[in-house]
Motif scaffolding. Structure first.
Motif, PDB file in Angstrom:
ATOM      1  N   VAL A  15       0.724  -1.245   0.000  1.00  0.00           N
ATOM      2  CA  VAL A  15       0.000   0.000   0.000  1.00  0.00           C
ATOM      3  C   VAL A  15       0.766   1.316   0.000  1.00  0.00           C
ATOM      4  CG1 VAL A  15      -1.937   1.187   1.034  1.00  0.00           C
ATOM      5  CG2 VAL A  15      -1.930  -1.253   0.929  1.00  0.00           C
ATOM      6  N   VAL A  16       1.730   1.531   0.795  1.00  0.00           N
ATOM      7  CA  VAL A  16       2.180   2.919   0.887  1.00  0.00           C
ATOM      8  C   VAL A  16       3.576   3.144   0.344  1.00  0.00           C
ATOM      9  CG1 VAL A  16       2.891   4.680   2.517  1.00  0.00           C
ATOM     10  CG2 VAL A  16       0.686   3.645   2.707  1.00  0.00           C
ATOM     11  N   SER A  17       3.764   4.123  -0.478  1.00  0.00           N
ATOM     12  CA  SER A  17       5.093   4.605  -0.735  1.00  0.00           C
ATOM     13  C   SER A  17       4.976   6.055  -1.139  1.00  0.00           C
ATOM     14  CB  SER A  17       5.784   3.806  -1.817  1.00  0.00           C
ATOM     15  OG  SER A  17       5.246   4.123  -3.062  1.00  0.00           O
ATOM     16  N   GLN A  99     -12.618  12.322  10.449  1.00  0.00           N
ATOM     17  CA  GLN A  99     -12.932  10.998  10.976  1.00  0.00           C
ATOM     18  C   GLN A  99     -11.965  10.611  12.087  1.00  0.00           C
ATOM     19  OE1 GLN A  99     -11.612   7.512   8.858  1.00  0.00           O
ATOM     20  NE2 GLN A  99     -13.635   6.620   8.940  1.00  0.00           N
ATOM     21  N   GLY A 196      -3.173   1.150   5.364  1.00  0.00           N
ATOM     22  CA  GLY A 196      -4.315   1.581   6.165  1.00  0.00           C
ATOM     23  C   GLY A 196      -4.992   2.780   5.551  1.00  0.00           C
TER      24      GLY A 196
ATOM     25  N   GLY B  78      -1.885   2.693  -4.877  1.00  0.00           N
ATOM     26  CA  GLY B  78      -1.201   3.937  -4.528  1.00  0.00           C
ATOM     27  C   GLY B  78      -0.828   3.950  -3.058  1.00  0.00           C
ATOM     28  N   ASP B  79      -0.858   5.117  -2.435  1.00  0.00           N
ATOM     29  CA  ASP B  79      -0.340   5.265  -1.074  1.00  0.00           C
ATOM     30  C   ASP B  79      -1.254   4.720   0.018  1.00  0.00           C
ATOM     31  OD1 ASP B  79       2.087   6.503  -1.751  1.00  0.00           O
ATOM     32  OD2 ASP B  79       1.051   8.404  -2.062  1.00  0.00           O
ATOM     33  N   SER B  80      -2.507   4.514  -0.275  1.00  0.00           N
ATOM     34  CA  SER B  80      -3.404   3.884   0.701  1.00  0.00           C
ATOM     35  C   SER B  80      -4.462   3.152  -0.109  1.00  0.00           C
ATOM     36  CB  SER B  80      -4.023   4.918   1.650  1.00  0.00           C
ATOM     37  OG  SER B  80      -4.744   5.877   0.922  1.00  0.00           O
ATOM     38  N   GLY B  81      -5.374   2.482   0.571  1.00  0.00           N
ATOM     39  CA  GLY B  81      -6.396   1.754  -0.168  1.00  0.00           C
ATOM     40  C   GLY B  81      -6.020   0.306  -0.448  1.00  0.00           C
ATOM     41  N   LEU B 109      -4.680  13.101  -2.770  1.00  0.00           N
ATOM     42  CA  LEU B 109      -5.207  13.278  -1.414  1.00  0.00           C
ATOM     43  C   LEU B 109      -4.313  14.202  -0.602  1.00  0.00           C
ATOM     44  CD1 LEU B 109      -6.274  10.391  -2.418  1.00  0.00           C
ATOM     45  CD2 LEU B 109      -6.521   9.858  -0.019  1.00  0.00           C
ATOM     46  N   GLU B 111      -1.060  14.809   0.645  1.00  0.00           N
ATOM     47  CA  GLU B 111       0.258  14.176   0.737  1.00  0.00           C
ATOM     48  C   GLU B 111       0.275  12.780   0.123  1.00  0.00           C
ATOM     49  OE1 GLU B 111      -0.013  14.843   4.764  1.00  0.00           O
ATOM     50  OE2 GLU B 111       1.461  16.444   4.847  1.00  0.00           O
ATOM     51  N   LEU B 112      -0.889  12.200  -0.066  1.00  0.00           N
ATOM     52  CA  LEU B 112      -0.947  10.842  -0.598  1.00  0.00           C
ATOM     53  C   LEU B 112      -1.606  10.837  -1.977  1.00  0.00           C
ATOM     54  CD1 LEU B 112      -2.076   8.737   2.508  1.00  0.00           C
ATOM     55  CD2 LEU B 112       0.211   9.444   1.857  1.00  0.00           C
ATOM     56  N   GLU B 152     -13.104  10.613   1.743  1.00  0.00           N
ATOM     57  CA  GLU B 152     -12.113  10.914   2.779  1.00  0.00           C
ATOM     58  C   GLU B 152     -11.996   9.707   3.689  1.00  0.00           C
ATOM     59  OE1 GLU B 152     -12.040  14.433   4.929  1.00  0.00           O
ATOM     60  OE2 GLU B 152     -11.462  15.540   3.149  1.00  0.00           O
ATOM     61  N   GLU B 153     -13.106   9.052   3.859  1.00  0.00           N
ATOM     62  CA  GLU B 153     -13.141   7.865   4.700  1.00  0.00           C
ATOM     63  C   GLU B 153     -13.221   6.641   3.800  1.00  0.00           C
ATOM     64  OE1 GLU B 153     -16.436   8.504   7.285  1.00  0.00           O
ATOM     65  OE2 GLU B 153     -15.621  10.393   8.021  1.00  0.00           O
ATOM     66  N   ASN B 230       4.466   7.409  -5.638  1.00  0.00           N
ATOM     67  CA  ASN B 230       3.216   7.483  -6.404  1.00  0.00           C
ATOM     68  C   ASN B 230       2.838   8.905  -6.815  1.00  0.00           C
ATOM     69  OD1 ASN B 230       2.630   4.651  -6.327  1.00  0.00           O
ATOM     70  ND2 ASN B 230       2.231   4.898  -4.142  1.00  0.00           N
TER      71      ASN B 230
END
Lengths: 203, 285
Positions: A15-17, A99, A196, B78-81, B109, B111-112, B152-153, B230
Motif C-alpha cells: 500500500v504505501v510509498s 474521521q 491503512g 497507490g499510497d493507501s487503499g 489526497l 500528501e498521498l 475521505e473515509e 506514487n
C-alpha cells in the motif's frame, strides 16, 4: 466478438510509498515531542529515555484500525509489550472535524471498548508530530529503543487488508521487533510499507 | 449516517434486487442478474453478451457505480487503499482469467496519491467456456467481490454476485455492452516502444524511445508497488526520447524485471510499458 485485452500481471497488494514528506529514518535519533494525553497530562518521548517506546498512529473510525482492535490484535500487542516494561503511546493526529478525531472522554471510551492497554492515548490534532515522524496511515508503527534511536517504522503487519482472517497468516512486525530487540538480536524487518487509511490531517 | 452522501437513490437498487429475483424465478434470460448497493457503491456482475458459447471466451465484469467523489482501487492502489479482489465459483470446466484492469485515474489526497476508478466503471474478466458445455442448458456463475470504497473515509465491502446465463450457439450484445466497449477502450495496449530504466540522482527515470511516441503524454502509473513514489512523475521529451522521471519509493528494495507502467495520453489512450534496467536489444526492431 472477442475483446483484445491485455492483462496486467497480478501481484500482491501493498500500500504505501511516498517520497512526498521526509521524516525520520531507522537508525537515527527519534525526535522528541510533547503532546497532551486523554487524562489531561503532558507526555513527552524524552521522559521515557531508558525504556523502549512503541508509537502507534490511530484513528478509531478507520476500518484497518478496527480490524486490529476488534480482533484483539493491537490490544494484545499492547498488553504483552507493556507487561515487559515497554511504553506504548497511541497517537491520534486526526484534525478536528475529521474521521476519528476524539476528545478525552472519547479516547477513554475507545480504550475501554476494546480492552486496549496503551500506556497513554495522545492527541496531535494539528498533525505536527505526525508530520515530524512522517506518519501516513492508520495504523503506522514506530519503535524507539532505550537509547532514543528509531529501530522500526512501518506497517502493523505483512498483509494489507481489512480482513481479520488474514491476521493468522501475517507477520506481526512490532512483537517480532520487540522480541529481537530484547534478545539483543538484529531486527529482521526494520522498515515496511505501512497500510491503512490516510492519516486525517487538517488542512 | 456520518456524511451527506446519500446521492445514490436507495430505492433503485432495492427494486433492482427484486427485479432480479423475479427474473430468476421466471428463468428469463438476462445477462445482468444482481446489483448490490450501499450509499457509496453499487456493484453488479454483468456480461458483455447474453449467452455463453461453447469453446469461446465470454467477457464478464464487475460493474462499479460510485457515489460522487467516492472511488475504488486499481491493481496498484497507490499510497493507501486496497485493490478490488475477485474470487470466482464456476461450473466444472470453466476458467476465469485475471482482471483486465482499465487504465486508472489519479486521485490526489494532498500528501498521498491513490490510483483507481470513480463514476461508473467496469472490471472485465475473461471466462473460458468449455467446448463441451451443453447447448440449451444454463450456467451459474458466481463471484465474490471484495473492495474498499473511499472518499475521505474508507469503507470495506464485499458481495457474492451471481449471473445465470444460457449456453447457446450464438450470443447477442447484453444491455451493458457499452460499458465493456468503454473498458476495452481504456485497456492499456502493449507498447511498441522499448523502455529503459535509469537511476538518476535518487530518482528513477524511464526512457522510452522509438517512432510515433505519444505526442501528448498525460500521466504514468506504476503497476508494481515499492519501486517509485506514487506522486505524479515529471514527463518530458528529450533528444527524441520520452523521459519519465519519478522519485524513488521510500520502500524500494529491488527493481522488478521488467518494471511495468501504464502510460496515458491526453486523449485517454493508454499503453503498457515494460521497462528494463539493461539496454534494450535493437537488433530485431
Amino acid at each position: 466478438m472477442s475483446l483484445r485485452i491485455s492483462i496486467l500481471a497480478a501481484f500482491t497488494a501493498a500500500v504505501v510509498s511516498s517520497g512526498a514528506f521526509a521524516a525520520v529514518t531507522v537508525g537515527s535519533a527519534a525526535p522528541d515531542f510533547s503532546l497532551p494525553d486523554a487524562n489531561g497530562k503532558t507526555q513527552t518521548l524524552s521522559q521515557y529515555k531508558g525504556k523502549t517506546v512503541v508509537l502507534e498512529w490511530n484513528n478509531p473510525g478507520c476500518p484497518f484500525v478496527q480490524k486490529h482492535y476488534s480482533s484483539g490484535n493491537i490490544p494484545k500487542q499492547q498488553a504483552d509489550a507493556t507487561k515487559e516494561g515497554v511504553v506504548w503511546l497511541t497517537i491520534n493526529s486526526g484534525a478536528s472535524g475529521k474521521q476519528g478525531h476524539l476528545d478525552n472522554a472519547g479516547a477513554q471510551a475507545f480504550v475501554a471498548q476494546y480492552h486496549a492497554a496503551p500506556s497513554a492515548y495522545l492527541f496531535d490534532g494539528d498533525g505536527k508530530v505526525g508530520h515530524l515522524y512522517g506518519a501516513k496511515t492508520t495504523p503506522h508503527m514506530y519503535i524507539v529503543d532505550a537509547g532514543g534511536t528509531l529501530r522500526y517504522m512501518g506497517g502493523i503487519d505483512s498483509i494489507a487488508s481489512t480482513d481479520k482472517d488474514d491476521l493468522a497468516k501475517a507477520t506481526q512486525y512490532v512483537p517480532q521487533a520487540l522480541a529481537e530487540l530484547k534478545a539483543g538480536k538484529p531486527i529482521s524487518v526494520k522498515t515496511s510499507e505501512p497500510y491503512g487509511c490516510a492519516v486525517k490531517y487538517g488542512p | 449516517m456520518r456524511k451527506p452522501f446519500a446521492v445514490l437513490p436507495v430505492v433503485l437498487p432495492v427494486m433492482r434486487i427484486f427485479a432480479a429475483a423475479f427474473a430468476s424465478l421466471l428463468t428469463v434470460s438476462i445477462a445482468h442478474a444482481t446489483a448490490v448497493a450501499d450509499e457509496h457503491l453499487e456493484v453488479e456482475l454483468v456480461g458483455a453478451r447474453d449467452a455463453l458459447v461453447p469453446g469461446q471466451t465470454a467477457w464478464l465484469g464487475l460493474r462499479l457505480k460510485h457515489a460522487p467523489q467516492w472511488h475504488t482501487y486499481w491493481i496498484n492502489p497507490g499510497d493507501s487503499g486496497l485493490p478490488t479482489k475477485l474470487a470466482w465459483t464456476l461450473p466444472a470446466g470453466y476458467a476465469a482469467g485475471g482482471i483486465a484492469w482499465p487504465a486508472p485515474k489519479r486521485f490526489d489526497l494532498g500528501e498521498l496519491t491513490n490510483f483507481g476508478y470513480d463514476g461508473e466503471a467496469l472490471l472485465p474478466v475473461p471466462i473460458k467456456v468449455p467446448a463441451d458445455a451443453a447447448i440449451g442448458t444454463r450456467a451459474h456463475l458466481a463471484l465474490e467481490a471484495k473492495w474498499l470504497v473511499c472518499h475521505e473515509e474508507c469503507i470495506p465491502g464485499k458481495a457474492t454476485l451471481v449471473l445465470d446465463l444460457p449456453i447457446a450457439q450464438t450470443a447477442a450484445d447484453a444491455p451493458y455492452r457499452q460499458l465493456f466497449t468503454d473498458a476495452y477502450t481504456a485497456q492499456p495496449q502493449p507498447a511498441p516502444w522499448p523502455a529503459q530504466i535509469r537511476l538518476a540522482g535518487g530518482r528513477i527515470e524511464i526512457a522510452v524511445r522509438g517512432t510515433d511516441l505519444p505526442a501528448a503524454p498525460h500521466d504514468v502509473f506504476p503497476v508494481q508497488t515499492r519501486v517509485v513514489a506514487n506522486a505524479p512523475p515529471h514527463i518530458e521529451t528529450r533528444n527524441g526520447e520520452l523521459v519519465i522521471s519519478f522519485a524513488k519509493s521510500d520502500y524500494f528494495t529491488t527493481m522488478p524485471k521488467p518494471f511495468d507502467l501504464v502510460l496515458l495520453d491526453r486523449s485517454a489512450r493508454s499503453w503498457l510499458l515494460h521497462a528494463d534496467s539493461t539496454e534494450p536489444s535493437t537488433t530485431h526492431r
